[in-house]
Write an enzyme that holds these catalytic residues in place. Structure first.
Site, PDB file in Angstrom:
ATOM      1  N   HIS A  92     -48.143 -24.232 -39.221  1.00 10.81           N
ATOM      2  CA  HIS A  92     -48.845 -24.568 -37.978  1.00 10.81           C
ATOM      3  C   HIS A  92     -48.742 -23.684 -36.715  1.00 10.81           C
ATOM      4  O   HIS A  92     -47.469 -23.417 -36.463  1.00 10.81           O
ATOM      5  CB  HIS A  92     -48.634 -26.189 -37.813  1.00 10.81           C
ATOM      6  CG  HIS A  92     -49.431 -27.012 -38.699  1.00 10.81           C
ATOM      7  ND1 HIS A  92     -50.591 -27.238 -38.606  1.00 10.81           N
ATOM      8  CD2 HIS A  92     -48.746 -27.673 -39.763  1.00 10.81           C
ATOM      9  CE1 HIS A  92     -50.739 -28.269 -39.598  1.00 10.81           C
ATOM     10  NE2 HIS A  92     -49.641 -28.575 -40.279  1.00 10.81           N
TER      11      HIS A  92
ATOM     12  N   THR B 144     -34.593 -19.906 -43.307  1.00 11.19           N
ATOM     13  CA  THR B 144     -35.596 -19.620 -42.261  1.00 11.19           C
ATOM     14  C   THR B 144     -35.592 -18.058 -41.927  1.00 11.19           C
ATOM     15  O   THR B 144     -36.564 -17.628 -41.611  1.00 11.19           O
ATOM     16  CB  THR B 144     -35.133 -20.231 -40.989  1.00 11.19           C
ATOM     17  OG1 THR B 144     -33.827 -19.633 -40.412  1.00 11.19           O
ATOM     18  CG2 THR B 144     -35.142 -21.684 -41.069  1.00 11.19           C
ATOM     19  N   LYS B 145     -34.798 -17.388 -42.831  1.00 13.55           N
ATOM     20  CA  LYS B 145     -34.605 -15.765 -42.658  1.00 13.55           C
ATOM     21  C   LYS B 145     -34.659 -15.404 -44.063  1.00 13.55           C
ATOM     22  O   LYS B 145     -34.036 -16.097 -45.015  1.00 13.55           O
ATOM     23  CB  LYS B 145     -33.597 -15.276 -41.881  1.00 13.55           C
ATOM     24  CG  LYS B 145     -33.614 -15.856 -40.300  1.00 13.55           C
ATOM     25  CD  LYS B 145     -32.522 -15.146 -39.702  1.00 13.55           C
ATOM     26  CE  LYS B 145     -32.347 -15.688 -38.106  1.00 13.55           C
ATOM     27  NZ  LYS B 145     -31.502 -15.215 -37.206  1.00 13.55           N
TER      28      LYS B 145
ATOM     29  N   ARG C  68     -27.154 -19.691 -44.486  1.00 13.79           N
ATOM     30  CA  ARG C  68     -26.359 -18.395 -44.108  1.00 13.79           C
ATOM     31  C   ARG C  68     -25.710 -17.849 -45.184  1.00 13.79           C
ATOM     32  O   ARG C  68     -25.539 -18.567 -46.327  1.00 13.79           O
ATOM     33  CB  ARG C  68     -25.241 -18.692 -42.755  1.00 13.79           C
ATOM     34  CG  ARG C  68     -24.108 -19.801 -43.388  1.00 13.79           C
ATOM     35  CD  ARG C  68     -23.121 -19.872 -42.040  1.00 13.79           C
ATOM     36  NE  ARG C  68     -22.171 -20.842 -42.404  1.00 13.79           N
ATOM     37  CZ  ARG C  68     -21.037 -20.401 -43.192  1.00 13.79           C
ATOM     38  NH1 ARG C  68     -20.966 -19.296 -43.553  1.00 13.79           N
ATOM     39  NH2 ARG C  68     -20.279 -21.732 -43.515  1.00 13.79           N
TER      40      ARG C  68
ATOM     41  N   LYS D 166     -21.348 -16.403 -50.055  1.00 14.20           N
ATOM     42  CA  LYS D 166     -20.676 -15.748 -50.797  1.00 14.20           C
ATOM     43  C   LYS D 166     -21.794 -14.642 -51.455  1.00 14.20           C
ATOM     44  O   LYS D 166     -22.956 -14.732 -51.148  1.00 14.20           O
ATOM     45  CB  LYS D 166     -19.640 -16.298 -51.782  1.00 14.20           C
ATOM     46  CG  LYS D 166     -20.481 -17.056 -52.848  1.00 14.20           C
ATOM     47  CD  LYS D 166     -19.468 -18.118 -53.707  1.00 14.20           C
ATOM     48  CE  LYS D 166     -20.236 -19.087 -54.609  1.00 14.20           C
ATOM     49  NZ  LYS D 166     -19.207 -19.445 -55.464  1.00 14.20           N
TER      50      LYS D 166
END
Length: 569
Positions: free
Chosen positions: A123, A175-176, A190, A193
């Site tokens: 959205h 999110t990335k 994140r 390893k």
């Protein structure tokens, strides 16, 4: 959007076991259940859904897609919600209560745990005076690479790209972008390893790379004597590939090549005339081949025919070592000069029957080099063999790849590309003839070099890197995808420079914690000779070869050893 499927077939027990564990369906379902699944897939096909072989879509899933493509053996379990434009490869799983919405591209062999959400849209909320549900949607899409494991309760947001072989741990909020081979977890996710070796850093700027190349070359030249001394056995007067192994014919030749590159002359451990006499003495007069050394340091007698596998590569290594020492074979390669043209053609047809691109490339390389060495000695038999060899290669090249042989399972190009290097080295490159379909060759090599199985820094070996570097150098005049070629060369070159071991040279293969104990991960003459040639080829593609101060003149020389174009018709 299309209406949701509502039919709900059950198992014979009245339960829905196979809807929730669909990986069991094709091995355990009875005929009635299979018929109902077939009917459901036919209904979905009527709504534009494409299902591969042995797919499964639970009738308890909600499928309201504009586009849905499922590769072979991909399944969608009960409770899953799929909408939008979704395309998945082979052997994928969408487990119970997973949500896949928006524009989502899923590669091969991707496993998605239960209660996970892949949300390939979002959205907008730019106008605070307009209710969010009235504001437009934004779609960037999600891309998931091959062989990715996505755990349960994972959320992947719009715009994310997940690299191949990555793992998204249970509960991760992604999110990335996720790099290939990374294991990520947490909120926001994140890197925890690495499942595979981490990607290499970007190559340095050109001036920095040229300086690094110059520093490497200075160090290698200063340490060349120590590298050769380490592999010299004064008791036998022979070179070993590495301390503690048996002497081989190739080790003597590699020592000659290393000395020529770094010392601009023969190995100082033995007078050049003695090295020439020894190499020439190992050639069997009746076959023209050179067998491997026995425990007594005497070359074994080769078998007859085209070619003794143990002796074949010595046509290359001994021939070029003698050339660097200012000499040549004492005898023609008789297994070629005594053969008929039909013998040569039969050997080529036999390679077709074996259907092994690397083995074919090896055989062709030895044949092409034997023809070249015989021509040096004034022996040009069998008549027409060189033309028949080149003509067959030209006529058999695949216009889609520029190469010979088909890719392996799952599109694996290793043997195809490695075989291409060997075949072209001994023919087109050695004789100064342009290769067919050079732009397709570039495309194929650039596709292959992205394969992390072979080109992650910790998994590289000299053969695999040489066999992409040389074709890119051979086709460089086309200018095709030149920026990408230079980027690949700079990256591989930067990685190679860091593998030199002081006073020991290069190991054949890169090493990491899992491979450091392997013999091929120990520095030796073969690895040193090959990587020195690779460094030059990559440096030349990157525009910094002048900083090296050497140029290969042996087996891996870039220029033709003979020029058929200069011959009289």
């Amino acid at each position: 959007m299309s209406p949701t499927t509502t039919t709900q077939p059950t198992t014979t027990s009245g339960r829905h076991d196979l809807d929730y564990e669909p990986w069991r369906f094709w091995s355990e379902a009875d005929a009635a259940q299979r018929d109902r699944q077939q009917a459901l897939q036919e209904e979905l096909a009527g709504r534009g859904v494409r299902c591969g072989e042995r797919c499964f879509v639970s009738a308890l899933a909600s499928v309201t897609t504009d586009v849905l493509e499922l590769g072979d053996r991909t399944y969608v379990a009960a409770g899953a919600v799929i909408s939008g434009d979704v395309r998945a490869g082979r052997d994928c799983s969408v487990n119970p209560y997973t949500v896949v919405r928006g524009e989502v591209r899923i590669g091969d062999a991707v496993r998605i745990g239960a209660h996970t959400s892949l949300l390939g849209f979002n959205h907008t909320m730019d106008d605070p005076d307009t209710e969010i549900h009235r504001q437009p949607l934004r779609v960037q899409g999600i891309t998931i690479g091959d062989d990715v494991w996505i755990g349960s309760h994972v959320v992947v947001l719009d715009g994310v790209r997940v690299g191949g072989k990555a793992v998204l741990a249970a509960g991760a909020v992604v999110t990335k972008d996720v790099p290939p081979g990374a294991v990520v977890g947490g909120n926001p996710a994140r890197v925890l390893k690495w499942r595979t070796a981490p990607p290499a850093p970007e190559a340095p700027p050109r001036d920095d790379l040229a300086a690094a190349v110059a520093r490497f070359a200075d160090a290698a030249r200063a340490q060349a004597r120590a590298v050769l001394d380490r592999c010299w056995d004064p008791a036998t007067g022979l070179f070993l590939d590495a301390p503690g192994v048996s002497a081989t014919v190739r080790a003597q030749c590699d020592a000659v090549e290393v000395a020529d590159l770094l010392l601009d002359g023969p190995p100082p451990q033995l007078p050049a005339t003695e090295q020439v006499d020894r190499l020439r003495s190992w050639q069997d007069a009746s076959t023209g081949m050179m067998g491997e050394l026995g425990p007594d340091g005497v070359a074994r007698r080769p078998v007859t025919g085209l070619f003794d596998p143990e002796a074949a590569y010595h046509v290359l290594s001994v021939g070029y070592a003698l050339e660097l020492l200012g000499s040549r074979f004492a005898h023609p390669v008789a297994v070629v000069s005594d053969a008929s043209l039909e013998d040569v053609l039969h050997g080529l047809r036999e390679q077709d029957r074996l259907a092994d691109p690397w083995a074919t490339g090896h055989w062709v390389d030895v044949l092409g080099t034997a023809l070249h060495r015989n021509r040096e000695l004034g022996v040009d038999t069998p008549p027409g063999a060189t033309e028949a060899l080149l003509g067959r290669l030209l006529s058999r090249a695949d216009p889609r790849t520029g190469m010979w042989g088909r890719p392996g399972p799952d599109g694996d190009l290793l043997l195809t590309v490695n075989g291409y290097y060997r075949a072209t080295r001994g023919t087109f490159a050695q004789h100064g003839v342009p290769v067919p379909y050079p732009e397709r060759v570039v495309d194929t090599v650039l596709a292959h070099v992205r394969d992390a199985r072979y080109f992650h820094p910790g998994r590289q070996n000299a053969c695999n890197v040489l066999d992409v570097a040389h074709p890119l150098w051979l086709t460089r005049a086309t200018g095709h995808r030149s920026d990408e070629v230079v980027d690949v060369a700079r990256t591989l070159l930067g990685q190679a420079l860091g593998r030199w071991v002081p006073d020991q040279g290069f190991a054949f293969r890169a090493s990491d914690a899992s491979t450091a104990s392997l013999p091929q991960a120990r520095p030796g003459l073969q690895g040193t000779e090959m990587w020195l040639a690779i460094v030059w080829i990559l440096a030349d593609l990157a525009g910094v070869s002048d900083a090296l101060g050497y140029r290969p003149r042996g087996v891996h020389r870039p220029e033709p050893a003979a020029d058929l174009g200069a011959s009289q018709i």
